[in-house]
Design a protein around this motif. Sequence first.
Motif, PDB file in Angstrom:
ATOM      1  N   LEU A 148       0.830  -1.204   0.000  1.00 16.78           N
ATOM      2  CA  LEU A 148       0.000   0.000   0.000  1.00 16.78           C
ATOM      3  C   LEU A 148       0.871   1.264   0.000  1.00 16.78           C
ATOM      4  CD1 LEU A 148      -2.717  -1.197   2.537  1.00 16.78           C
ATOM      5  CD2 LEU A 148      -2.830  -1.188   0.032  1.00 16.78           C
ATOM      6  N   GLU A 149       1.918   1.270   0.823  1.00 17.44           N
ATOM      7  CA  GLU A 149       2.831   2.419   0.827  1.00 17.44           C
ATOM      8  C   GLU A 149       3.605   2.487  -0.485  1.00 17.44           C
ATOM      9  OE1 GLU A 149       4.909   5.776   1.732  1.00 17.44           O
ATOM     10  OE2 GLU A 149       3.110   4.959   2.682  1.00 17.44           O
ATOM     11  N   ALA A 150       4.001   1.338  -1.010  1.00 20.61           N
ATOM     12  CA  ALA A 150       4.705   1.323  -2.292  1.00 20.61           C
ATOM     13  C   ALA A 150       3.817   1.876  -3.400  1.00 20.61           C
ATOM     14  CB  ALA A 150       5.148  -0.106  -2.623  1.00 20.61           C
ATOM     15  N   THR A 151       2.536   1.513  -3.372  1.00 18.99           N
ATOM     16  CA  THR A 151       1.583   2.039  -4.352  1.00 18.99           C
ATOM     17  C   THR A 151       1.496   3.554  -4.263  1.00 18.99           C
ATOM     18  OG1 THR A 151       0.269   0.017  -4.346  1.00 18.99           O
ATOM     19  CG2 THR A 151      -0.842   2.027  -5.062  1.00 18.99           C
ATOM     20  N   ARG A 152       1.404   4.063  -3.036  1.00 15.93           N
ATOM     21  CA  ARG A 152       1.306   5.517  -2.822  1.00 15.93           C
ATOM     22  C   ARG A 152       2.519   6.233  -3.417  1.00 15.93           C
ATOM     23  NH1 ARG A 152       0.553   5.049   2.029  1.00 15.93           N
ATOM     24  NH2 ARG A 152      -1.723   5.106   2.030  1.00 15.93           N
ATOM     25  N   ARG A 153       3.689   5.673  -3.217  1.00 16.74           N
ATOM     26  CA  ARG A 153       4.910   6.320  -3.713  1.00 16.74           C
ATOM     27  C   ARG A 153       5.017   6.244  -5.236  1.00 16.74           C
ATOM     28  NH1 ARG A 153       9.781   5.488   0.697  1.00 16.74           N
ATOM     29  NH2 ARG A 153       8.476   5.701   2.568  1.00 16.74           N
ATOM     30  N   ILE A 154       4.616   5.126  -5.795  1.00 14.15           N
ATOM     31  CA  ILE A 154       4.688   4.976  -7.257  1.00 14.15           C
ATOM     32  C   ILE A 154       3.708   5.910  -7.945  1.00 14.15           C
ATOM     33  CG2 ILE A 154       4.181   3.390  -9.168  1.00 14.15           C
ATOM     34  CD1 ILE A 154       5.311   1.134  -7.387  1.00 14.15           C
TER      35      ILE A 154
END
Length: 241
Positions: A68-74
């Motif tokens: 979820l955090e990786a998605t936000r950053r991408i």
Amino acid sequence: MTGPRPLRVLLADDHHLVRVGFRIILEVEEDIEVVGEAADGERAVGMAAALRPDVVLMDVEMPGMDGLEATRRITATAGTADADGSPSGPAVLILTTFDREDYLFTALQAGASGFLLKNGTPEELVHAVRIVARGDALLAPELTRKVIAAFARPGAAVTADPAAAGALDRLTPREYEVLVLMAGGATNAEIAQRLHLGETTVKTHVSRVLAKLGLRDRVQAVVYAYERGVVQPGAAAGSAR
């Protein structure tokens, strides 16, 4: 003469066997190429920036930085949709074994373009990759129902800020109709039938709606419409403003 380039996919999952399975399913397709694999969210973010895939298949629960955090950053670096309605950066497709609403809504808020359970079929996975890659029909009907149900709960508030109202005022009457129908989960074909338009014309309207509202894709358009009170849970699709 060469044909169109294949869709570039990055796999992010901490289980090696899962990544192998996804790779086998996807690389059977002539129009899909797996360009990399990441075992955690931090590596997925770095590889997405370096490899510039069209789609990132993202697991939720991974060691270190979760999906979820990786998605936000991408998606934070991707911007809004291009002029043709396709995402300007990688589209993130969340895949998980957990059918949890907190994951669903956090993923949508993070900018994910789709949400699938891992118990789906290979055909559903391939179809989903193609769908999110072109930025079209991103929200499955069952997902739409969950979004609507969330806003229908007692105490669910809608956002009504001046900036949001100003953005809506920039829509033409036809574009507003298209937004309302998108909020009901209608596909381009269904919108075209409802409004007696060609699908190419509908796609143009969808692209303009996304651009004027500063949205990345149809998932964000649905959430935006309910947050801003464009449509109300239980109201008939196509209601006038």
